[in-house]
Write an enzyme that holds these catalytic residues in place. Structure first.
Site, PDB file in Angstrom:
ATOM      1  CG  ASP A 188      -1.715   1.252   1.401  1.00 44.49           C
ATOM      2  OD1 ASP A 188      -1.780   2.033   0.444  1.00 44.49           O
ATOM      3  OD2 ASP A 188      -2.273   1.445   2.495  1.00 44.49           O
ATOM      4  CG  ASP A 312     -13.675   5.159  -0.737  1.00 42.50           C
ATOM      5  OD1 ASP A 312     -13.428   4.166  -0.026  1.00 42.50           O
ATOM      6  OD2 ASP A 312     -12.815   5.733  -1.432  1.00 42.50           O
ATOM      7  CG  ASP A 429      -8.733   0.194  -1.521  1.00 38.92           C
ATOM      8  OD1 ASP A 429      -7.613  -0.093  -1.969  1.00 38.92           O
ATOM      9  OD2 ASP A 429      -9.072   1.337  -1.176  1.00 38.92           O
ATOM     10  CD  GLU A 432      -2.619  -2.976  -1.335  1.00 36.99           C
ATOM     11  OE1 GLU A 432      -3.234  -2.688  -2.366  1.00 36.99           O
ATOM     12  OE2 GLU A 432      -3.054  -2.734  -0.182  1.00 36.99           O
ATOM     13  NE  ARG A 512      -4.649  -0.323  -2.523  1.00 36.68           N
ATOM     14  CZ  ARG A 512      -4.543   0.501  -1.479  1.00 36.68           C
ATOM     15  NH1 ARG A 512      -4.839   1.789  -1.624  1.00 36.68           N
ATOM     16  NH2 ARG A 512      -4.191   0.057  -0.303  1.00 36.68           N
ATOM     17  CG  ASP A 528      -5.001   5.478  -3.124  1.00 37.28           C
ATOM     18  OD1 ASP A 528      -5.990   5.197  -3.830  1.00 37.28           O
ATOM     19  OD2 ASP A 528      -4.816   4.994  -1.992  1.00 37.28           O
ATOM     20  CG  ASP A1310     -61.617 -14.488 -72.929  1.00 34.50           C
ATOM     21  OD1 ASP A1310     -60.514 -13.959 -72.689  1.00 34.50           O
ATOM     22  OD2 ASP A1310     -61.901 -15.654 -72.593  1.00 34.50           O
ATOM     23  CD  GLU A1313     -55.504 -11.660 -74.833  1.00 32.88           C
ATOM     24  OE1 GLU A1313     -56.111 -11.365 -73.792  1.00 32.88           O
ATOM     25  OE2 GLU A1313     -55.887 -12.532 -75.630  1.00 32.88           O
ATOM     26  CG  ASP A1421     -57.976 -17.771 -68.561  1.00 32.00           C
ATOM     27  OD1 ASP A1421     -59.001 -17.195 -68.152  1.00 32.00           O
ATOM     28  OD2 ASP A1421     -57.760 -17.999 -69.767  1.00 32.00           O
TER      29      ASP A1421
END
Length: 1655
Positions: A188, A312, A429, A432, A512, A528, A1310, A1313, A1421
């Site tokens: 730490d 914290d 935290d 260590e 940490r 830190d 009919d 065409e 048709d």
């Protein structure tokens, strides 16, 4: 021994010559204090006593030499193995080494056996043991020292490029090898820039050998305190005070590969939850929860992207774990809910140290009590007494996380606390482990553990400083050995606890203290730090090192933990911190708040923070994907520039910049001011033209440097203030092509929160690649469905100099579908060279291919295109490797050029000339016309015409009269359009003035005008095109992916890509602005149209001229109104013709009709019209009644007396070789009404064959069709209905039949065409020019290989217009049905009106624009198949566009046997056809409503009763069509054009504006998924407001039900139904009044006698 190779023999303090020589070492003082004065000679170390090279083992014997610290070990064992091709392990050990140390190491690595493969030598010489590992780690530089509490090994390295070792603050990423010593021992301590040992323990470094990229990494698996010295040789020396030497050396061809190999050993990083990549805020000691909330609220108020809030230790009661301060943090249990309401998360802290004191009010501290009961604490050296220290809560004990009992206790306490205080993740935290006492409250005993003979260069030179006594006991061993594993063991215990608490949720841990392997479970922050510029700088090497160590979830406390953070510093830190993987602003108690909003809502800091956090959130999919890569392959996330550009030695020391993965370079400002020195690597970085150089870059206060590497595809997402919300937003891609135009990338996507999604396959993975203008978005895994229905909406491509002509999007699936982006989807910034694709709506989890190209107009639309034929036409041969599209394309300047232009107030006149640099159109039989005239006429404010023709030679023009205003619109301000001319290549642009949309742009290559081939193309404003016919389309909106549709009238039943009965060269286009326009090409020659995905459209026609009419709406409904104003409004049918109708080809006699009529009446089914097909004719002769139907006239009379109506069929073809006189033919021949050959060829009739049989024959219907035609069909002649005498003849024949044979109310014409059963003429010998029968270009028509005369007349046949002009059938073939219809209605109305004054009705098969003003049409048709149901809807909607409102399909199908369910569903659908007729073909079972069973008849009656109820509304719609041009069958888009969903709907339709029909169209369905647009809708059956709008819904649809919805705000007239309209019209009328949202409604009713003609 060279100075740089001296290895220190006296690393401890107090070296002197005497002491040095007492150790058997060399003394040589220097004036450089860093250089060892006392150094090893060559006669120290070990020799190989025995060796087994087969298994790489050796016994080592210590040479005679003085000891350094005592406790020397005489014999050692060496073991080595190649565990993989890229990893060597060698271990030096002795039986006296602590077994507990080996035990603890067993928790760290889990290795599988690997085959041995030697890549190193183990020489045996008389002096020294050495390891010569391919000359990379050469231990011959100095002797091995192995003593009880001191082990030393040195190795020469191949380069100075050494990175890693930790945890420390390294002021630079590449190590200084000038005699630097770094202690490694968890502590730490403050990261203040010295050589202090910090929180973690990392004896790992990477060495880059040279520009080749070859690298290796060295990991010493040893948890004891140590130091590592780097020296100029270059060389490294390890000194550790316990354990053993257990080295792993990993090799790679690149630095990145070394990291991957290392993490394969220690474990790949944890996959963090998605939200943990958001920005985070924290502070030590907010004082109380109100201040926490104030912080949250002020940062919310400024719109800061921000996902996580921390508390914290101040949240705790007196800083005790598993408690909260009930005075200052009273509402803490509900704080997470408060954050969750806005999509944020809550993280709290826990420390390991547990207070021994009681809680407030002298209450027991139960966590301590339970831990004591479980013997959970680290003990003193006696192994029994808990070691007492002091941390934040005061006197404390320390959990022994290596003890299973402690782990159980920790899990239990955490679970209890989690039930009390809800939170989302955990921050641990002080592990260590930190202690405010030196060792313990009692101090530490004097012994060799607490005071070893050698103390590495650790802070304070005291082993137990700010931690525990080294002789304290843990389950894994003495704290001396396992101290640096304390954080690791706490992480393991916490992982177990979090798994218990969060279950299937991933959560997140932040620790940490760490050790290799921690990254498998946790992230880390750099401790830190302080609010200084240096601390901001040093964070970058720190992050890069933890990338090497396998903890990519890393970051520093943004703006600094200690001290007040000045605005400039914090602003710059927020900028760079936005690119920390772990992005958290955190500061200490006693200092000013430094959350961004604390600097002021209007501050530059807030604006800058928001800007870069917005970029971060935009790029989170890329960052998340990098974490996926880290988790699965070990790739780094925050990456040194050197890892990607190792061949550039300049990058080896770059540590003021860093990369996100391969592609994003971050260059922050790390010093006060605005100018930085920026290094651009030797690769393409977007926006930069300089490379491989340092350059100065000016970065204003609100900017840092961001550069995307060429070759990158970065997935993005529209950002929000939290990831909760951003994950709901559309995705995108940011593409930066490399120098070759290529790029790649990938995307990993899961729910962002669940555990083990990768292992379980619950994710989506994409591989993206850009290669030469083709972007492939390939899904490689699709195991997750995102609940937000995410789409890729936006794609941005950098470095695009020229905008693409078009961009196609192919959806790759079981059936690939391709669409073309609309211009509104595409924006190109020419200055910045950026292409923006917007609103793409590409579904996440699907594969797509986007391609952008030049417009590809086909220069060789015929088959068999090859390079030679292509280039012979002057075109470009350009094969494409993927997708569709022509390979032979026109060059960009192919076409015509403007040579003169004359402007008029009412239009323009131009002359244009062909670009003669190109050869002919490639069709020698079709003469090119080099000079053309263009006339553009502004007829009205909404309509213009542009006509292109040969000014020198008169060509055929369509003789269909249009209603063009006598006076053009000369006031430009009143015109909705403007016209622009492009000179070269010539093109016309029509622009909608209100939006600027170019709705027609023919300035594209390929315009061709020749005698028998005319081609013109235009760009389209969108992909939304409707119309063109008559042919069967699979969707209402056209598919523009190179589809070609032929148009040529033919006796052809509906089929895909089959040209059918009519020709309608008209389309409606929808623009992206929701405006609509329509375009008519008034040309009656055979033609085709090809859609291109650009989007574009190509017309090809075989003759005539180009005569375009354009109407501009601007609404879809107005387009139809304007178009029908031009061609003629639809006929108003008789009221009775809106009733239900029955017909059948194959009635044997009149009794069958009479029986059917009786059955229908008995069943009570509404029914107004009965038909007779050609069965009623004798031998199918027009105007001749068959003996089997001799009772038909009386039956018709009786039916008509009961309110029924009767329609019979007439074909145009007239039998001409009868043995007995046939008056119809004889009179026609005498009047010269039949089509003949041109006089210069022959004066004879052009004979065909149709239905009429020879007299006195019995037809064997078992023979094949062609044989029947040959043997039994008589010759027929075809009336030329253009001739005035033909109209008189036709009128006479119909009138005589009406008066002498049988009454009727309408005519069904009919086969017009015209159809023939032979090809061209009898015997197939068409006289005259063969090019007319088989022209130089044949559109893609049915049986096109047989020529244009297939199943019709010879094209050389001659017809004569009313003005005497002689024309070729080639030109007017498509007008035959049109001319037939005109004369038929004229005759019918003259006859019926003369007798009764009634209106009558004509239904025709072949149509052309304006046919609708005379007749209705049925869709031909069709087949008795399910697909024909939805296709009939498309057909009706198209004929609504064509101006033929009275239309419908043969209900239940004409061909083949109808299925019960299908026929019933079709009856329901057909009840809402305007022309509602059930009709089927000969040889199939009956399918009328009474042919099935009672339920069928009942359901038919019910749905027809609804139709009859609503006939006043339908009749009113027909009136509005007739007077205003409104549509009757109305696509949803006509009413809801602002809703793009409606633009593609074709399985629902409207009656007018108000009745929505959603039929069942598929077998077995009991629910219909339909769309309800944004309006109030009432269920017709229940009268209830359905309460749904603007969405798809499931509509229950049992077999007897059709879904009907009435739109609020529209009044529908109705009338009580009866069996016929004759009776229903006598019933009372009523109104259905569905109110709108505003409580209003309106409507209209048209009512007349229902059948009068009027004036």
């Amino acid at each position: 021994i060279p100075l740089g190779e001296r290895v220190d023999c006296f690393p401890d303090p107090g070296a002197s010559q005497a002491k040095c020589e007492a150790r058997g070492c060399c003394w040589s003082p220097r004036d450089e204090s860093n250089v060892p004065w006392c150094f090893f000679p060559t006669n120290h170390g070990y020799t190989v006593e025995s060796q087994d090279s087969s298994i790489l083992k050796a016994n080592l014997l210590r040479m005679d030499s003085p000891s350094l610290f005592g406790g020397e070990i005489k014999q050692l064992a060496l073991e080595a193995e190649m565990q993989t091709n890229n990893r060597l392990r060698f271990k030096v050990n002795t039986d006296t080494v602590s077994k507990s140390c080996s035990l603890c190491h067993s928790y760290l690595l889990s290795l599988s056996p690997y085959p041995n493969a030697s890549v190193f030598t183990l020489p045996s010489d008389h002096l020294v043991l050495c390891f010569l590992i391919t000359f990379r780690f050469d231990t011959t530089i100095a002797p091995l020292v192995f003593e009880d509490q001191y082990i030393q090994l040195s190795a020469r390295l191949p380069s100075h490029n050494i990175y890693g070792l930790g945890e420390h603050v390294h002021r630079q990423y590449r190590h200084d090898t000038n005699w630097k010593t770094w202690p490694i021992f968890s502590r730490d301590s403050f990261p203040n820039g010295g050589t202090n040992n910090l929180y973690g323990h990392y004896p790992f470094f990477l060495c880059l050998e040279d520009e080749s990229g070859k690298s290796f990494g060295v990991f010493l698996l040893n948890s004891n305190a140590m130091d590592v010295t780097l020296q100029p040789a270059p060389a490294v020396t390890y000194r550790t005070i316990g354990g053993l030497l257990d080295f792993y050396i990993v090799f790679g061809d690149t630095p990145e590969q070394v990291v991957q190999e290392f993490l394969e050993l220690t474990g790949r990083p944890v996959m963090p939850p998605y939200w943990s990549l958001g920005f985070q805020l924290s502070r030590w000691n907010y004082t109380n929860l109100d201040i926490v909330k104030e912080t949250v609220e002020r940062n919310r108020a400024v719109g800061l992207p921000y996902d996580v809030q921390y508390t914290d230790i101040d949240y705790m009661e007196n800083k005790k774990d598993f408690t909260y301060d009930k005075l200052n943090y009273t509402e803490l249990p509900r704080f997470a809910d408060y954050l969750h309401e806005r999509g944020q998360k809550y993280i709290l802290i826990l420390d390991p140290a547990i207070a021994t004191s009681k809680r407030v009010g002298d209450a027991p501290y139960e966590s301590y009590d339970r831990g004591t009961a479980k013997n959970a604490w680290v003990t003193e050296s006696d192994g029994k007494t808990p070691l007492i220290g002091e941390v934040w809560p005061g006197e404390t004990v320390f959990p022994d996380y290596t003890n299973p009992n402690c782990i159980d206790w920790w899990v239990d306490e955490y679970e209890r606390f989690s039930k009390e205080v809800k939170h989302d993740a955990l921050w641990i935290d002080m592990n260590e482990v930190a202690n405010f006492k030196q060792g313990s409250a009692k101090g530490c005993d004097v012994n060799k553990l607490n005071y070893p003979p050698y103390i590495p260069k650790i802070l304070d030179d005291l082993m137990y400083s700010k931690t525990l006594c080294m002789d304290a006991k843990q389950t894994w061993g003495d704290h001396y050995d396992v101290h640096s594993l304390y954080g690791y063991s706490m992480v393991l215990a916490t992982k177990k606890a979090m798994d218990r608490v969060f279950g299937e949720n991933r959560s997140m841990m932040l620790t940490r203290s760490s050790f290799p392997g921690v990254g498998k479970y946790s992230g880390h922050w750099l401790g830190d730090n302080a609010a200084t510029w240096n601390d901001m700088k040093w964070a970058i090497p720190g992050m890069l090192e933890f990338g090497l160590f396998g903890i990519p979830y890393i970051g520093a406390d943004i703006c600094g933990f200690f001290d007040d953070s000045p605005e400039e510093l914090c602003r710059r830190w927020m900028q760079v911190g936005a690119f920390y993987p772990f992005s958290r602003n955190h500061n200490a108690e006693g200092y000013k708040p430094q959350d961004p909003a604390a600097y002021g809502a209007d501050s530059v800091l807030v604006a800058s923070s928001k800007h870069y956090l917005t970029i971060r959130y935009t790029l989170l999919p890329y960052l998340y994907t990098m974490f996926y890569k880290a988790h699965t392959t070990g790739e780094t996330v925050v990456r040194p520039v050197m890892h990607e550009f190792y061949s550039d030695s300049e990058t080896w020391t770059v540590d003021r910049q860093f990369l996100w993965g391969k592609h994003l370079l971050i260059t922050p400002v790390l010093d006060p001011g605005f100018n930085i020195l920026f290094f651009c690597p030797s690769d393409q970085m977007q926006k930069l033209t300089v490379r491989k150089t340092h350059m100065e870059m000016y970065l204003p206060a609100d900017k840092l440097g961001l550069h995307i590497r060429g070759g990158a595809i970065l997935p993005t997402q529209e950002p929000e203030v939290t990831t909760t919300y951003s994950r709901r937003n559309p995705m995108g891609l940011l593409i930066a092509p490399d120098d070759n135009g290529n790029a790649d990338g990938e995307l990993f996507w899961d729910d962002g929160d669940s555990r083990d999604t990768i292992e379980n396959g619950n994710y989506i993975h994409y591989k993206f690649s850009l290669n030469q203008g083709v972007l492939t978005m390939q899904v490689t895994h699709a195991g997750y469905n995102d609940p937000n229905d995410l789409k890729f909406d936006n794609i941005t491509i950098l470095g695009i100099s020229v905008p693409p002509v078009s961009i196609s999007v192919t959806h790759v699936g079981t059936t690939n579908s391709t669409t073309t982006l609309e211009p509104s989807n595409i924006h190109h910034d020419g200055d910045k060279k950026v292409l923006f694709l917007r609103d793409l709506r590409l579904t996440l989890g699907e594969t797509y291919v986007l391609e952008w190209n030049v417009i590809r107009i086909d220069c060789h639309p015929e088959e068999n295109a090859d390079q030679a034929n292509c280039e012979a036409r002057g075109c470009v041969w350009d094969p494409i490797t993927s997708g569709q599209g022509p390979w032979c394309i026109y060059p960009q300047d192919y076409g015509y050029t403007v040579t003169s232009l004359r402007e008029r107030s009412s239009g323009l006149t131009l002359d244009i000339t062909r670009n003669r640099k190109y050869r002919s159109s490639g069709r020698p039989q079709s003469r090119d016309i080099d000079t053309l005239r263009v006339e553009i006429n502004y007829h009205t404010g909404e309509m213009l015409q542009f006509k292109i023709f040969d000014p020198n030679t008169k060509r055929y023009e369509v003789p269909v009269g249009l209603s063009v205003p006598a006076t053009p619109e000369t006031d430009e301000n009143k015109r909705l359009y403007k016209v622009a001319i492009v000179n070269e290549p010539f093109g016309i642009q029509v622009i909608r003035k209100s939006t600027g949309t170019v709705i027609w742009d023919s300035s594209v290559p390929g315009f061709t005008f020749s005698d028998m081939f005319i081609q013109v193309s235009t760009r389209l404003p969108s992909q939304y095109v409707y119309g063109f016919g008559e042919t069967e389309h699979l969707t209402y909106k056209h598919d523009l992916n190179y589809h070609t549709w032929g148009m040529f009238a033919k006796d052809q039943p509906p089929g895909y890509k089959m040209n059918c009965y009519g020709v309608h060269p008209f389309y409606m286009g929808l623009e992206n602005t929701a405006d609509a326009h329509g375009v008519l090409l008034l040309n009656s020659n055979a033609m085709d149209v090809t859609f291109l995905p650009d989007p574009a459209l190509t017309y090809r026609t075989l003759g005539g001229i180009l005569d375009f009419y354009m109407v501009l709406g601007p609404t879809p409904e107005m387009v139809v109104q304007e178009y029908t104003e031009l061609i003629g409004r639809p006929v108003l049918p008789a009221y009775w013709s809106l009733g239900f109708q029955l017909c059948r080809y194959g009635y044997a006699n009149d009794k069958e009709i009479a029986d059917l009529y009786k059955e229908m009446r008995a069943a009570g089914i509404p029914y107004d019209v009965q038909y007779a097909d050609i069965d009623y004719m004798e031998r199918q002769l027009d105007f001749v009644l068959d003996s089997e139907f001799k009772g038909l006239p009386a039956l018709v009379d009786s039916m008509r007396e009961e309110g029924m109506r009767f329609i019979f069929i007439l074909d145009p073809a007239i039998s001409g070789n009868e043995t007995q006189p046939y008056p119809a033919f004889e009179r026609g021949k005498a009047a010269d009404v039949f089509i003949k050959w041109p006089k210069h060829i022959s004066d004879g009739i052009v004979w065909g064959k149709v239905w009429p049989d020879y007299p006195n024959v019995i037809v064997d219907e078992n023979l094949d069709w062609d044989t029947q035609v040959q043997l039994y069909r008589s010759y027929t002649a075809f009336p030329d209905f253009f001739r005035p005498q033909t109209a008189q003849w036709w009128h006479h024949e119909i009138k005589e039949f009406y008066e002498k044979t049988m009454k009727f109310d309408g005519l069904w014409i009919d086969m017009n065409e015209p159809a023939s059963f032979v090809h061209g003429t009898v015997n197939g010998n068409c006289l005259g020019d063969p090019k007319l029968e088989n022209p130089p270009y044949m559109p893609p028509l049915e049986s096109k290989h047989l020529g244009l005369n297939h199943k019709t007349l010879c094209m050389n046949s001659e017809q004569i217009l009313s003005d005497g002009t002689r024309v070729r059938h080639y030109d007017v073939h498509n007008l035959y049905g049109w001319s037939h219809t005109n004369e038929t209605l004229f005759s019918l109305q003259r006859i019926i009106n003369y007798v009764t004054g009634k209106r009558g009705i004509v239904v025709t098969r072949s149509t052309y624009p304006s046919s609708g003003k005379w007749a209705g049409h049925w869709l031909g048709d069709n087949n008795a198949s399910w697909d024909q149901l939805y296709k009939s809807i498309i057909g009706m909607m198209e004929f609504s566009l064509f101006g033929i409102s009275y239309t419908g399909a043969d209900i239940c199908g004409f061909f083949n046997k109808a299925d019960y369910e299908m026929c019933l569903r079709w009856m329901q659908l057909g009840a809402f056809y305007p022309y509602s007729r059930n009709h089927n073909g000969k040889g199939n079972p009956r399918q009328d409503p009474v042919a099935w069973d009672k339920p069928f008849a009942d359901a038919s009656r019910d749905v027809l009763n609804i139709r009859y109820t609503l006939l006043p509304y339908l009749y009113t719609l027909m009136y509005e069509a007739h007077t205003k041009g409104n549509t009757v069958i109305r696509p949803l888009l006509h009413e809801f054009v602002d809703d793009k969903t409606t633009w593609e709907i074709y399985k629902q339709f409207l009656w007018g504006p108000a009745l929505l029909i959603s039929p069942a169209l598929d077998p077995g369905v009991t629910n219909v998924n339909g769309y309800l647009p944004n309006a109030r809708w009432y269920d017709y059956h229940t009268a209830r407001d359905v309460g749904v709008r603007g969405q798809m819904i499931d509509m229950p649809t049992p077999l007897d039900h059709i879904n009907l919805h009435i739109r609020g705000g529209y009044i529908l007239p109705w009338q009580k139904p009866e069996n016929t309209t004759y009776y229903s019209r006598k019933n009372p009328l009523g109104l259905i009044v569905p109110l709108s949202d505003s409580g209003t409604a309106e409507g209209s009713l048209f009512w007349d006698d229902g059948e009068g003609i009027g004036k």
